[in-house]
Structure formats: structure tokens, C-alpha cells
Design an enzyme around this catalytic site. Structure first.
Site, short mmCIF file in Angstrom:
data_model
loop_
_atom_site.label_atom_id
_atom_site.label_comp_id
_atom_site.label_asym_id
_atom_site.label_seq_id
_atom_site.Cartn_x
_atom_site.Cartn_y
_atom_site.Cartn_z
N ASN A 45 -13.89 -39.12 -13.18
CA ASN A 45 -13.92 -38.32 -11.95
C ASN A 45 -15.36 -38.32 -11.41
O ASN A 45 -16.24 -37.72 -12.00
CB ASN A 45 -13.44 -36.90 -12.29
CG ASN A 45 -13.54 -35.94 -11.12
OD1 ASN A 45 -14.16 -36.24 -10.10
ND2 ASN A 45 -12.94 -34.78 -11.27
N HIS B 247 -8.27 -37.83 -4.40
CA HIS B 247 -9.43 -37.65 -5.29
C HIS B 247 -9.02 -38.02 -6.71
O HIS B 247 -7.98 -37.57 -7.21
CB HIS B 247 -9.92 -36.21 -5.21
CG HIS B 247 -10.88 -35.87 -6.30
ND1 HIS B 247 -11.99 -36.64 -6.58
CD2 HIS B 247 -10.90 -34.85 -7.19
CE1 HIS B 247 -12.64 -36.11 -7.59
NE2 HIS B 247 -12.01 -35.02 -7.98
N CYS C 153 -15.70 -31.88 -5.03
CA CYS C 153 -14.91 -33.11 -5.00
C CYS C 153 -14.25 -33.36 -3.65
O CYS C 153 -13.70 -34.44 -3.42
CB CYS C 153 -13.86 -33.09 -6.11
SG CYS C 153 -14.59 -32.87 -7.75
#
Lengths: 321, 72
Positions: free
Chosen positions: A278, A248, A117
Site C-alpha cells: 500500500n 486504492h 490514501c
């Protein structure tokens, strides 16, 4: 620091899956998912190679917005951990698609970077180095993830969290990147997906993404607080000199937790996880593109981009748009 | 120690009248698993300790015991 962003674009899968649809095969509820994560829906690819298509379409839109042709791109870097092929790289898959779209035969360096990520900020750091070394003038940075292929769709603690999507960012030489720092604590257990192995000599059970939610949450909130403070201190900036903090998009609770600890106003922490889940390396550049497209981010705005994820990696950039 | 934990809890919940005893469970206090992580981080700062969350902490008494172990 030697880069600036000249165009962005993003592309989502055709199919969106709501929390309510998940309750048709999972013991969960819209209320629980929303309260624990902030997520209401996520894009999910409907075919095994849809991601390449999305990434190439995003790249084409970004090139159009930059008023550039494919032949002006010197290097393609793709931040991903869930590309359509183990080999070749996702960047090569995207270039092949772009060559078809442009009826071209572009031949340039094209490779992937996997920092989970944190991938987008890691790729920014790499792009900055490539341009500084004089190896490229214009870089196409693709961030594309089909997280849905890594998930155990019977595991209600993880499969609700992620979504698929792609973004493209065109970078060129400039002085808009004011700070960048990438780190890796290199802990595996909190968040990982093992490689599937099935040989005559070694075999494993089918492997899916596994996560220790509380440990990841704690790492994330602490790391965000530490890294933002470090960036501000290093540049001798006050928090109010940052227009937006693009974190993020892992969980709204993480973002709210960090924002509360930093004692900064909520409106400076935009989110889009509600609609996308996500998307790992694609989450920051998709958010960036949406905020630029909606004119929320204006030229001259100063941004902090901060990614964190598996490997307990983190990447923080201070960027003037 | 209990008074300090109650102070941290009341600040976290933004509720100065929050009723807390040693036997209070975090479920009764309407704290979910992610609230508990935030609370543990606040407690770590208040007591200047590092708390491992390897075993579940479900009550204020268990949190007090964990802090004592971290201090030992």
C-alpha cells in the site's frame, strides 16, 4: 471539468523487501501475509531522502513523455503524508531537484496536499480547480510516499502492509474529467499517525501508524460500493461503460470484497499491490502509469479512480484517458 | 434467525451443504477476521440492522446475540 492527463510516470525504490525477508525479524509468514492482503513484496527506501529523488526522476520521465520542458509547468502539487521534510513541502523538494536536473531556475507555485490514501484524487480535484480558475495551464502532480518511515517495524499487523514509491502525472486543460467527488467523514481512530512531540512542555511516546484493520476494511468496502454507484448514477452510466476501476491498493481483499458486492467482473479491477504494498497517495497513479505503460489502458478508455483512507476520506473520479 | 444466518453463510462461502450450528465457531467455518467483516455486512443487509464490532464475535451464537441487541 477542465483537465486531462497528458503523461504519467512512476519510480520505485531500488530495494524490494519480500514477505520472506520480513519473517527474519517478525513473527509472520509469507502465506499469512499473502492470504490476508495479497502482498508479496514492497519497495522500501534505503535512505531518508531517497523519496525526493524518486519523485523528481518520475517527474522528469513524465515531462519527457509529454515532450515538455520544466519551464512549461505552472504549478507543482504533491500528494503526500510522508515527505522527506516537514518543511519545506515535498513539492518544493521535487522542484529543487528538477531545477538541478534541468540546470534551470524554475520558480512556480509548489505545495503539498495531505489526504492520506485519497491524496491523488484530492489533488486531481485541486488541479481541476486551479486550471479552471485560470491560474495554471499545465500542472505537475507528484504523488510520493515513504510509508516505511511511519511504521513500527515490530508491529506485524501494520508494517507488512505498506510500501514506498512515487508517481508523476502531467495535467493540462481538457475535458476528460467527467466527475469528481471528495469526502471526509473525519474519524481519526480507525487509522492515524500522531505527530511526534518532544518539548519542555509536552512530550509523547514515539508515534507510529496505528490502524483498526476491521473498521478500515468495513469503511473501505462500503464506501467503494456507495461511491461507485453514486458516480454511475450521477453520470447515468451503466457499469459496463467503465473499462477499469482503479481502486486504492490497500488490500486485495478489500478490492475483491467491493467487486463482489458490486457484482462486477474481476478483470475490471486491476491490482499491483502484490509487488508494491500500500503506497498510500502514490498507489493509484503508480497503477495508472503501469497500466498505461503496458498498454492495458488505451486511449478512449473510461476509468473510475477511487481512493480512500485515513480521516475516512474518499475521492472518486471518472476520467476518460 | 439461525436459518437466515446459515443462508447468509452458505451464500458467502458458496457452499450449499455447509454445516452450521449455533455453536459453530467462525474459525471452524474457515472464516478469518476479514471474512467476518464481510459476513457482518451481509448479515446487516439480511436483517436490516447495524452491527457494531467493538467486541469480538467468534461464534454463530455470539453473532445471533449481537443481532438481537442491534434490534432491541
Amino acid at each position: 471539468m477542465g483537465i486531462k492527463i497528458i503523461a504519467t510516470a512512476s519510480k520505485m525504490p531500488a530495494r524490494t523487501v519480500t514477505n520472506c525477508e520480513l519473517t527474519e525479524f517478525l513473527d509472520t509468514s509469507d502465506e499469512w501475509i499473502t492470504s490476508m492482503t495479497g502482498i508479496k513484496a514492497r519497495g522500501v527506501c534505503g535512505s531518508p531522502d531517497e523519496l525526493t529523488q524518486l519523485a523528481a526522476e518520475a517527474a522528469k520521465i513524465a515531462l519527457d513523455r509529454a515532450d515538455m520542458s520544466l519551464s512549461e509547468i505552472d504549478t507543482i502539487i504533491c500528494a503526500t503524508m510522508s515527505g522527506d521534510y516537514l518543511m519545506p513541502s515535498m513539492a518544493c523538494c521535487v522542484l529543487e531537484q528538477l531545477n538541478t536536473l534541468y540546470e534551470n531556475k524554475r520558480d512556480c507555485p509548489a505545495y503539498d496536499i495531505n489526504a492520506a490514501c485519497s491524496g491523488f484524487v484530492y489533488a486531481l480535484d485541486l488541479a481541476d480547480s486551479v486550471i479552471a480558475a485560470g491560474k495554471a495551464k499545465n500542472i505537475l502532480l507528484v504523488s510520493a510516499e515513504m510509508m516505511s518511515r511511519a511504521l513500527n517495524w515490530q508491529d506485524r499487523t501494520t508494517c507488512i502492509l505498506f510500501g514506498d514509491g512515487a508517481a508523476a502525472t502531467i495535467l493540462t486543460a481538457g475535458d476528460n474529467l467527467k466527475y469528481i467527488r471528495i469526502t471526509a467523514e473525519a474519524q481519526i481512530k480507525p487509522l492515524f499517525t500522531k505527530a511526534n512531540t518532544n518539548t519542555p512542555f509536552a512530550a509523547s511516546e514515539p508515534a507510529f501508524l496505528e490502524m483498526q484493520g476491521q473498521n478500515v476494511y468495513r469503511f473501505a468496502v462500503k464506501t467503494i460500493e456507495r461511491e461507485i454507484n453514486l458516480a454511475l448514477t450521477t453520470l447515468n452510466l451503466q457499469p459496463d461503460e467503465i473499462d477499469f476501476f482503479l481502486l486504492h491498493q490497500a488490500n486485495t481483499r478489500i478490492i475483491e470484497g467491493a467487486q463482489t458486492r458490486l457484482k462486477l467482473p474481476k478483470h475490471k479491477f486491476p491490482t499491483n499491490i502484490q509487488n508494491h504494498g500500500n503506497m498510500s497517495a502514490a498507489s493509484i497513479p503508480v497503477l495508472l502509469d503501469e497500466l498505461i505503460t503496458s498498454k492495458t489502458i488505451q486511449p478512449g478508455n473510461r476509468l473510475i479512480l477511487l481512493g480512500f483512507g485515513a480521516g475516512m476520506t474518499c475521492g472518486t473520479a471518472v476520467l476518460d484517458y | 434467525m439461525l436459518e437466515k444466518i446459515i443462508k447468509v453463510l452458505r451464500e458467502y462461502k458458496s457452499d450449499e451443504s455447509l454445516q452450521v450450528t449455533e455453536n459453530s465457531t467462525f474459525e471452524e467455518l474457515e472464516l478469518d477476521s476479514l471474512d467476518l467483516v464481510q459476513l457482518v455486512m451481509d448479515v446487516e443487509e439480511a436483517f436490516d440492522v447495524t452491527i457494531e464490532m467493538e467486541t469480538p464475535i467468534t461464534t454463530v451464537a455470539e453473532l445471533m446475540e449481537t443481532i438481537k441487541k442491534a434490534n432491541a
